[in-house]
Design an enzyme around this catalytic site. Structure first.
Site, PDB file in Angstrom:
ATOM      1  N   GLY A   6      85.714 100.332  -7.883  1.00 39.84           N
ATOM      2  CA  GLY A   6      85.263  99.605  -9.063  1.00 39.84           C
ATOM      3  C   GLY A   6      86.263  98.520  -9.404  1.00 39.84           C
ATOM      4  N   ARG A   7      86.585  97.709  -8.387  1.00 41.48           N
ATOM      5  CA  ARG A   7      87.569  96.633  -8.588  1.00 41.48           C
ATOM      6  C   ARG A   7      86.986  95.533  -9.463  1.00 41.48           C
ATOM      7  NH1 ARG A   7      88.826  97.570  -2.869  1.00 41.48           N
ATOM      8  NH2 ARG A   7      90.953  98.354  -2.800  1.00 41.48           N
ATOM      9  N   LYS A   8      87.889  94.769 -10.046  1.00 44.51           N
ATOM     10  CA  LYS A   8      87.432  93.597 -10.822  1.00 44.51           C
ATOM     11  C   LYS A   8      87.596  92.359  -9.935  1.00 44.51           C
ATOM     12  CE  LYS A   8      87.745  95.933 -14.950  1.00 44.51           C
ATOM     13  NZ  LYS A   8      86.676  96.917 -14.916  1.00 44.51           N
ATOM     14  N   TYR A   9      86.506  91.705  -9.684  1.00 44.49           N
ATOM     15  CA  TYR A   9      86.577  90.438  -8.930  1.00 44.49           C
ATOM     16  C   TYR A   9      85.408  89.552  -9.331  1.00 44.49           C
ATOM     17  CZ  TYR A   9      83.854  93.619  -5.912  1.00 44.49           C
ATOM     18  OH  TYR A   9      82.970  94.551  -5.447  1.00 44.49           O
TER      19      TYR A   9
ATOM     20  N   LYS B 195      81.936 101.521   0.934  1.00 44.79           N
ATOM     21  CA  LYS B 195      81.707 100.624  -0.213  1.00 44.79           C
ATOM     22  C   LYS B 195      80.305 100.748  -0.810  1.00 44.79           C
ATOM     23  CE  LYS B 195      85.663  99.565  -0.170  1.00 44.79           C
ATOM     24  NZ  LYS B 195      86.403 100.156  -1.283  1.00 44.79           N
TER      25      LYS B 195
HETATM   26  N1  LIG Z   1      81.409 105.691 -10.916  1.00 47.82           N
HETATM   27  C1  LIG Z   1      81.990 104.802 -10.098  1.00 47.82           C
HETATM   28  N2  LIG Z   1      83.283 104.524 -10.185  1.00 47.82           N
HETATM   29  C2  LIG Z   1      83.857 103.625  -9.362  1.00 47.82           C
HETATM   30  N3  LIG Z   1      83.188 102.939  -8.410  1.00 47.82           N
HETATM   31  C3  LIG Z   1      81.881 103.192  -8.287  1.00 47.82           C
HETATM   32  C4  LIG Z   1      81.238 104.123  -9.128  1.00 47.82           C
HETATM   33  N4  LIG Z   1      79.936 104.154  -8.762  1.00 47.82           N
HETATM   34  C5  LIG Z   1      79.783 103.285  -7.771  1.00 47.82           C
HETATM   35  N5  LIG Z   1      80.948 102.699  -7.490  1.00 47.82           N
HETATM   36  C6  LIG Z   1      81.127 101.694  -6.443  1.00 47.82           C
HETATM   37  O1  LIG Z   1      81.783 102.338  -5.376  1.00 47.82           O
HETATM   38  C7  LIG Z   1      82.375 101.306  -4.606  1.00 47.82           C
HETATM   39  C8  LIG Z   1      83.350 101.940  -3.668  1.00 47.82           C
HETATM   40  O2  LIG Z   1      82.561 102.632  -2.734  1.00 47.82           O
HETATM   41  P1  LIG Z   1      83.108 103.795  -1.861  1.00 47.82           P
HETATM   42  O3  LIG Z   1      83.677 104.842  -2.704  1.00 47.82           O
HETATM   43  O4  LIG Z   1      82.002 104.190  -0.960  1.00 47.82           O
HETATM   44  O5  LIG Z   1      84.253 103.041  -1.074  1.00 47.82           O
HETATM   45  S1  LIG Z   1      85.058 103.554   0.212  1.00 47.82           S
HETATM   46  O6  LIG Z   1      84.358 103.072   1.365  1.00 47.82           O
HETATM   47  O7  LIG Z   1      85.137 104.997   0.151  1.00 47.82           O
HETATM   48  O8  LIG Z   1      86.366 102.899   0.079  1.00 47.82           O
HETATM   49  C9  LIG Z   1      82.956 100.390  -5.633  1.00 47.82           C
HETATM   50  O9  LIG Z   1      83.024  99.118  -5.058  1.00 47.82           O
HETATM   51  P2  LIG Z   1      83.846  97.937  -5.721  1.00 47.82           P
HETATM   52  O10 LIG Z   1      83.151  97.656  -6.997  1.00 47.82           O
HETATM   53  O11 LIG Z   1      83.773  96.789  -4.768  1.00 47.82           O
HETATM   54  O12 LIG Z   1      85.254  98.399  -5.922  1.00 47.82           O
HETATM   55  C10 LIG Z   1      82.004 100.513  -6.792  1.00 47.82           C
HETATM   56  O13 LIG Z   1      81.180  99.399  -6.931  1.00 47.82           O
END
Ligand SMILES: Nc1ncnc2c1ncn2[C@@H]1O[C@H](COP(=O)(O)OS(=O)(=O)O)[C@@H](OP(=O)(O)O)[C@H]1O
Length: 702
Positions: free
Chosen positions: A654-657, A441
């Site tokens: 990149g979830r919406k919460y 994450k």
């Molecule tokens: N470009 C881009 N697109 C989508 N998401 C992005 C990006 N850059 C950073 N992030 C952040 O990455 C979070 C997910 O992290 P990981 O990929 O390390 O997650 S995992 O552990 O492999 O499941 C994810 O966490 P959440 O926002 O909670 O979904 C994002 O905040």
């Protein structure tokens, strides 16, 4: 030596120097440059393995460089020297601690003499407080490999078999239940001259006297063959055993030349299990042939691999006077040398010998009889034989940490490369140069996907069932072996990487990675641990984790966790954010120059800049990441631009919460306060960039 500050006086009787320790004010006196005539193990609570009362006279050619101690009510001798004048002084003294309250055992000499060395180990065990639990049992197994293999003129004859049976009985005096273990390749049965053929026949007639185990049908090198062929030749050997009524009572087998055991040839393991139901074997090759003292065991594919020892005898050592470097070497090894200590230090010793060592001068019988006698004479240990299945059980009970093997790269080791199955293609690059460690994450998926935009970089092929990650180090996939790991990487000359966000906070991953890919570079993403914990909790909610859902909120998990599932959720949310704690593990195995840190916020804000820095660090040619990354308003994150189309990561990244509540943020920041401050100090000390979020976190709590 314990004493550094000394006063010298001259002893009028022996005209030797006497030394008094002034540094501690101790009343211990010692004698320098002494020649001794006899060494006796003195009664003492410290001796465990050394047999009290045993003594030996030393040769007049022994050097006169011994340091001896004067005994007194405060200092009792535990190993006593008799000197020329008939006086007795201590070679090893026990300071009873009456002067300063500290008990010690003091040695005046190095550990070259075997009695001193044994006393040293007794003292160590005593100092560690293991005297009550100390086990005196030592299990010894002598394998006679290739009982039918050998050129004419080198093989055993009927008389050798008779003597072998007699010796087996007489060894029982020293080793409880002693049995020789005979390894056979049936194809070579009756392959000698007339008397040798009779020897083979007689051995088979007397088969029930021994324990038998299979090799291959011929002296086949397993790595050269596939499962079908291996199954066929093992079956042939099995039919031979059946026809000859050989009692193969235990699921134990030995591969000719250890070929296929380590490095593992999966197809041999499979054939062994299918034909012989093998569950135990032994090898000299794990983790490496040298040094023999460092050999270990491991379990792979339900087969228990035990370490195997050599005893200085090989197929070509058949006569005393032909022994390379002289037979004295073997005698030294028996009489308080390597062979003696091999048994002393290992709860289970499995020795490899060959049929030829029991022919002609029967060097193996001489060696083992003397070794067992010597051990019986000088030590209190109880020698025993037990079947290999019991030995395997005992071994892995004693050394549970060895159950999981530590895979090495067989392609970088000429000895291992020579016995690799063709499926291991060492001519192509098969292992990654870079690992993105996570933690989870932190944006690791986005970073990996952006990195693949560079034409000189390739990622592993997606692995189903683990979010496309390889998750090899520290995980279940590690048990699938090196060949499986390698199979995940394409044949390419570019920089290969894999990102498994599970690696960073896994306790075994660093050591396992460093053992297999010691030159790999590593990337760690530094995300505000509070934000990371919250994101992880959202991930659990999205996956309908029952504990996360029923808890209602992360705050409740942090404040009220009592059940094991709640505590587990809490631990999973918090663990990855304890950066310095986990980094310590990685830094035990990799240098800091091999690790690159990425600020997670910067990765979100300016991904092209982050990628540019990484490509410089990896020595890659320049690449315009800017032109291939676009911010997507609808996604709220940057995405790859491929053939003019925006390719964003899936819904789970990149979830919406809802954002964190102030209360939760406060609680999390408080929880990570010490970890953040440790990370801040670590980065500053090593002149590494400090992320803004960390500056802020430390400032707020300062
Ligand atoms: N470009 C881009 N697109 C989508 N998401 C992005 C990006 N850059 C950073 N992030 C952040 O990455 C979070 C997910 O992290 P990981 O990929 O390390 O997650 S995992 O552990 O492999 O499941 C994810 O966490 P959440 O926002 O909670 O979904 C994002 O905040």
């Amino acid at each position: 030596m314990l004493f550094q500050c000394i006063r010298r006086v001259t002893d009028p009787v022996e005209s030797r120097e006497m030394i008094e320790d002034e540094s501690t004010g101790s009343s211990l006196w010692m004698w320098q440059n002494q020649r001794i005539q006899r060494l006796t193990v003195t009664p003492s609570p410290i001796h465990k393995v050394s047999k009290v009362g045993t003594y030996r006279n030393l040769s007049v050619h022994e050097p006169s460089d011994w340091i001896l101690f004067e005994t007194s009510p405060n200092f009792e001798s535990i190993l006593t020297a008799t000197v020329k004048s008939g006086y007795e002084r201590a070679v090893v003294v026990r300071d009873k601690g009456l002067e300063d309250g500290v008990e010690r055992v003091i040695f005046g000499r190095n550990l070259t003499d075997f009695q001193v060395k044994m006393t040293f180990f007794d003292a160590l065990w005593w100092a560690m407080g293991t005297e009550k639990t100390f086990q005196l049992d030592r299990f010894v197994q002598v394998d006679i490999d290739d009982v039918f293999v050998g050129a004419q003129g080198t093989r055993i004859v009927e008389e050798d078999v008779r003597i072998l049976i007699q010796s087996q009985k007489s060894f029982g005096k020293y080793v409880e239940n002693f049995r020789f273990m005979l390894g056979f390749s049936g194809s070579y049965f009756r392959n000698g001259d007339d008397s040798e053929d009779r020897g083979d026949e007689f051995l088979v007639e007397k088969a029930p006297e021994f324990v038998w185990f299979p090799h291959m049908w011929r002296h086949n090198h397993a790595h050269e063959h596939n499962f079908t062929y291996l199954e066929a030749i093992m079956t042939q050997n099995r039919i031979f055993a059946k026809n000859m009524n050989l009692p193969v009572d235990y699921p134990y087998a030995i591969a000719p030349q250890h070929d296929g055991v380590f490095p593992v040839h999966e197809q041999m393991f499979d054939a062994w299990k299918k034909v012989w139901n093998v569950s135990v074997t032994a090898t000299e090759e794990y983790p490496h042939f040298k040094p023999p003292t460092a050999r270990k065991g491991f379990i792979h594919s339900e087969i228990h691999v035990l370490p195997r020892q050599t005893c200085g005898l090989y197929t070509h050592t058949q006569r005393f006077d032909e022994y390379p470097d002289g037979f004295d070497k073997v005698i030294q090894s028996i009489q308080g040398g390597d062979l003696f200590f091999t048994i002393l230090f290992n709860p289970i010793s499995i020795f490899m010998t060959h049929q030829q060592n029991y022919a002609h001068d029967r060097l193996a019988l001489y060696t083992f009889e003397n070794l067992f006698r010597f051990l019986k004479c000088w030590t209190t240990i109880r020698l025993k034989w037990q079947d290999p299945v019991s030995s395997a059980k005992l071994y892995f009970q004693k050394f549970p940490e060895e159950r999981i093997p530590l895979w090495t790269n067989p392609c970088t080791d000429p000895r291992h490369r020579a016995i690799l199955p063709p499926s291991f293609n060492c001519t192509r690059k098969t292992l990654p140069d870079l690992l993105i460690l996570g933690p989870q994450k932190t944006g690791s998926t986005a970073l990996g996907s952006f990195l693949t935009l560079h034409p000189n970089v390739t990622q592993n092929t997606p692995v189903p069932g683990s979010f496309e990650e390889v998750q090899f180090f520290g995980g279940k996939n590690y048990l699938r072996g090196v060949e499986w790991y390698m199979s995940n990487f394409p044949n390419t000359s570019t920089v290969i990487f894999e990102k498994s966000a599970t690696y960073f906070d896994n306790p075994s991953a660093a050591k396992q990675a460093a053992t297999l890919i010691p030159h790999a570079k590593l990337i760690v993403i530094l995300q505000n641990p509070s934000q990371r914990a919250y994101s992880w909790f959202q991930h659990l909610l999205a996956h309908k984790d029952p504990t996360a859902v029923s808890s209602g909120s992360l705050l409740s998990i942090l404040e009220n966790s009592t059940t094991s599932s709640e505590l587990k959720v809490k631990q999973r949310c918090l663990s990855g954010g304890k950066y310095v704690h986990h980094l310590d593990k990685w830094l035990e195995h990799f240098s800091l120059q091999h690790i690159h840190f990425v600020d997670a916020d910067e990765l979100k804000r300016e991904p092209a800049k982050v990628l540019f820095t990484i490509s410089k660090w990896l020595d890659l040619p320049d690449f315009e990441f800017d032109a291939h990354i676009r911010f997507s308003e609808s996604k709220g994150f940057s995405c790859r631009l491929i053939e003019g189309k925006t390719k964003c990561l899936g819904e789970s990244k990149g979830r919406k919460y809802e954002p964190m509540t102030d209360e939760l943020k406060r609680k999390l920041d408080e929880t990570f306060q010490l970890d953040n401050s440790a990370l801040f100090k670590f980065l500053r000390k090593n002149r590494l960039q400090i992320p803004e979020w960390l500056e802020e976190a430390v400032r707020v709590t300062a």
